[in-house]
Write an enzyme that holds these catalytic residues in place. Structure first.
Site, PDB file in Angstrom:
ATOM      1  N   GLY A  45     -35.388  17.360  16.090  1.00  0.00           N
ATOM      2  CA  GLY A  45     -35.715  16.778  16.806  1.00  0.00           C
ATOM      3  C   GLY A  45     -37.309  16.656  16.891  1.00  0.00           C
ATOM      4  CD  GLN A  50     -43.123  15.612  16.056  1.00  0.00           C
ATOM      5  OE1 GLN A  50     -41.885  15.967  17.188  1.00  0.00           O
ATOM      6  NE2 GLN A  50     -42.508  15.251  14.950  1.00  0.00           N
ATOM      7  CB  CYS A  94     -42.945  19.500  11.370  1.00  0.00           C
ATOM      8  SG  CYS A  94     -43.116  18.595  13.029  1.00  0.00           S
ATOM      9  CG  LEU A  95     -39.373  15.183  11.299  1.00  0.00           C
ATOM     10  CD1 LEU A  95     -38.683  13.602  12.671  1.00  0.00           C
ATOM     11  CD2 LEU A  95     -38.913  14.396   9.987  1.00  0.00           C
ATOM     12  CG  HIS A 136     -40.304  22.654  15.826  1.00  0.00           C
ATOM     13  ND1 HIS A 136     -40.431  23.611  14.560  1.00  0.00           N
ATOM     14  CD2 HIS A 136     -40.496  21.703  15.685  1.00  0.00           C
ATOM     15  CE1 HIS A 136     -40.819  22.192  13.856  1.00  0.00           C
ATOM     16  NE2 HIS A 136     -41.373  20.879  14.808  1.00  0.00           N
ATOM     17  CD  GLU A 137     -38.997  19.729  18.714  1.00  0.00           C
ATOM     18  OE1 GLU A 137     -40.213  18.486  18.504  1.00  0.00           O
ATOM     19  OE2 GLU A 137     -38.484  19.760  17.108  1.00  0.00           O
ATOM     20  CG  HIS A 140     -44.400  18.930  18.649  1.00  0.00           C
ATOM     21  ND1 HIS A 140     -45.211  19.095  17.355  1.00  0.00           N
ATOM     22  CD2 HIS A 140     -43.253  19.093  17.971  1.00  0.00           C
ATOM     23  CE1 HIS A 140     -44.380  19.058  16.080  1.00  0.00           C
ATOM     24  NE2 HIS A 140     -43.500  19.329  16.582  1.00  0.00           N
TER      25      HIS A 140
HETATM   26 NI    NI Z   1     -42.019  19.239  14.894  1.00  0.00          NI
END
Ligand code: NI
Length: 177
Positions: A45, A50, A94-95, A136-137, A140
């Site tokens: 995701g 991000q 998380c990236l 999670h997304e 963000h």
């Molecule tokens: Ni993330």
């Protein structure tokens, strides 16, 4: 086109994304780039924050790391959680916090209301991994990252560990350039 991932603690990750009002070419390009970037990095995701864009756009593909990649792409514009149930604790990463994994408590089920690329409303329900990815997304987009969901002590410990991981990541990225 692959885009650069914004790395924590960049302010963009702590900022609320704006509602998308125009469903145009720019948003389509953003979504395509987000999928490409997410697949390159092996994520399931990605939120627009991000890649440095403060728009309420999320992409998800739970099969990102399998041969079914690209077959079940989920695009969420202006998403909002409208129902949730249960509780489940599972490891998350998380990236934008490369290398850091922590157990995070999330709702076991969520229902999300969002718009598609044509600006049409739809709803999506998810359990387990999908429920986790949705929460999670959407976090963000609200300027929240997964370590913000930990207790103050756990967050402090995670940040200590992350400092080292971030230095390692930055060295690796510098070598690639
Ligand atoms: Ni993330």
């Amino acid at each position: 086109m692959e885009r650069d991932i914004v790395i924590y603690p960049n302010e963009i990750l702590k900022t609320k994304a704006e509602e998308v009002k125009e469903f145009n070419e720019k948003i389509i390009n953003l979504v395509n780039d987000m999928f490409e970037t997410m697949y390159k990095r092996g994520g399931v995701g990605l939120a627009a924050n991000q890649v440095g864009v403060l728009k309420q756009v999320v992409v998800i593909d739970l099969h990102s790391r399998t041969e079914k990649q690209g077959k079940e792409q989920i695009v969420l514009i202006n998403p909002e959680i409208v129902a949730q149930e249960g509780e489940i604790v599972k490891e998350e990463g998380c990236l934008s916090l490369p290398g850091l994994y922590r157990k995070v408590k999330r709702a076991a089920y969520v229902k999300v209301k969002a718009q598609n690329l044509n600006g049409e409303d739809f709803e999506i329900e998810g359990e387990d991994l999908l429920a986790r990815a949705l929460q999670h997304e959407i976090d963000h987009l609200n300027g929240v990252v997964f370590i913000d969901r930990l207790s103050p002590l756990q967050k402090r410990l995670a940040l200590e560990k992350y400092k080292k991981l971030k230095r390692k990541y930055e060295r690796e990225m510098a070598q690639k350039r």
